[in-house]
Design a protein around this motif. Sequence first.
Motif, PDB file in Angstrom:
ATOM      1  N   CYS A 104       0.954  -1.241  -0.143  1.00  0.00           N
ATOM      2  CA  CYS A 104       0.016   0.171   0.088  1.00  0.00           C
ATOM      3  C   CYS A 104       0.828   1.042   0.121  1.00  0.00           C
ATOM      4  CB  CYS A 104      -0.976   0.109   1.186  1.00  0.00           C
ATOM      5  SG  CYS A 104      -1.714   1.347   1.397  1.00  0.00           S
ATOM      6  N   CYS A 184      -8.920   1.016   2.984  1.00  0.00           N
ATOM      7  CA  CYS A 184      -8.389   1.924   3.691  1.00  0.00           C
ATOM      8  C   CYS A 184      -9.275   2.680   4.670  1.00  0.00           C
ATOM      9  CB  CYS A 184      -8.069   3.009   2.698  1.00  0.00           C
ATOM     10  SG  CYS A 184      -6.986   2.544   1.252  1.00  0.00           S
ATOM     11  N   CYS A 190      -4.573   6.598   4.936  1.00  0.00           N
ATOM     12  CA  CYS A 190      -5.150   6.730   3.476  1.00  0.00           C
ATOM     13  C   CYS A 190      -5.178   8.350   2.840  1.00  0.00           C
ATOM     14  CB  CYS A 190      -6.508   6.369   3.345  1.00  0.00           C
ATOM     15  SG  CYS A 190      -7.535   6.603   1.853  1.00  0.00           S
TER      16      CYS A 190
END
Length: 279
Positions: A104, A184, A190
Motif C-alpha cells: 500500500c 483503507c 489513506c
Amino acid sequence: MCRFCVQHGDGKTWYLQAENYRADLEADLKRREYIVDFAQGFERMRTRSLKWLDVLEKAPTPIERAVKRSVHKRQQLNHFGQPVPIEDCERIFEFATSVVRLPCVCRTAAGTPEHGYCLAVTAMPMDDTLRDAFAGYADGPDTKGLERLTKPQAMELLRRCEDEGLMHSVWTFGTPFIGAICNCDLASGCMAMTITLTHDTQVMWRGENVISFAEDSCSHCGACATRCPFDAIDFDRPTRTLTVRQEDCYGCGVCRAACPSGALSLVPRESVPEVAAVW
C-alpha cells in the motif's frame, strides 16, 4: 446516477463496465509511465500535497475554493476513486480476472503497518508495470512481493478488511481505466480520505449507494458506529441511541458487516432525494 456513470458507463454503473479494466500497458506507454511514476513518487507527492494544502487553507476563501475546484477537475481526468460495496467487488473480479496483491503506497508513506491490502485489478496482466512501479517497496508481514490471487482468495481478503472497518474503493489511473481496489481508513494513512475529508479537497467521490437504517430491527449494540470509516453513525452509549447520517455516508457498506440484526442495508443513492445529488 453519478457523472462518472454518464461519462464512462453509458448510463450504467461505471466501475462495473469490463472495458474500463482493459488496457494493454505494453502499448499504452503514457498510462504505464503514469502508474510507475505514481507509485515511485508517492511519498514525495504526499508530503508536498499536504504542505501545499496547509498553505492553501490560509489563503482568502475565494482563492481557496477556486484552486480546489481546479484540483477536482484534474483528479477526474487522471486519478480518482469511489467506494464500492463488497458485492460489487465480487462482480468486478468476474471480468477483471488479473488480481495482484500489492504493497500500500499510503501506508508505506505514512509509516503505518503494511498488510498487503491493496489489489491491482485488470482484465489483462500488467506484471512488468507493477514490478517497475513497486520496486523498492518493503514487504509487509502478510505479503511477499507481488502475489497473484484467485477470486476466492481476493474475496477472503476483502472480508477481512471489512472486519477491520476498512472501506473498499476503485481507482482510475488515467480515467476511465481502473487499475486498483484499495482497502483503507483514515487511521491507516489513506491519502485520499485525508485530502477529501480533512482538507475538503475532493479526490474521492461518494459511492453509488447510501446506507438505509431499519430502526425497528436495531439491537442498539453500537458495533456499526465503531466500524464506519466515515463517522456517519453516532451511538450514544448511555441511552443506546443510534443516529445514521445519510448526508455523511459514502456508501461503502462496511457497517453492514458489523450489524448482528440486519438493520443496515444499502440502497441506490438516487432513490433517496435528500442525498441523490450529494457526491
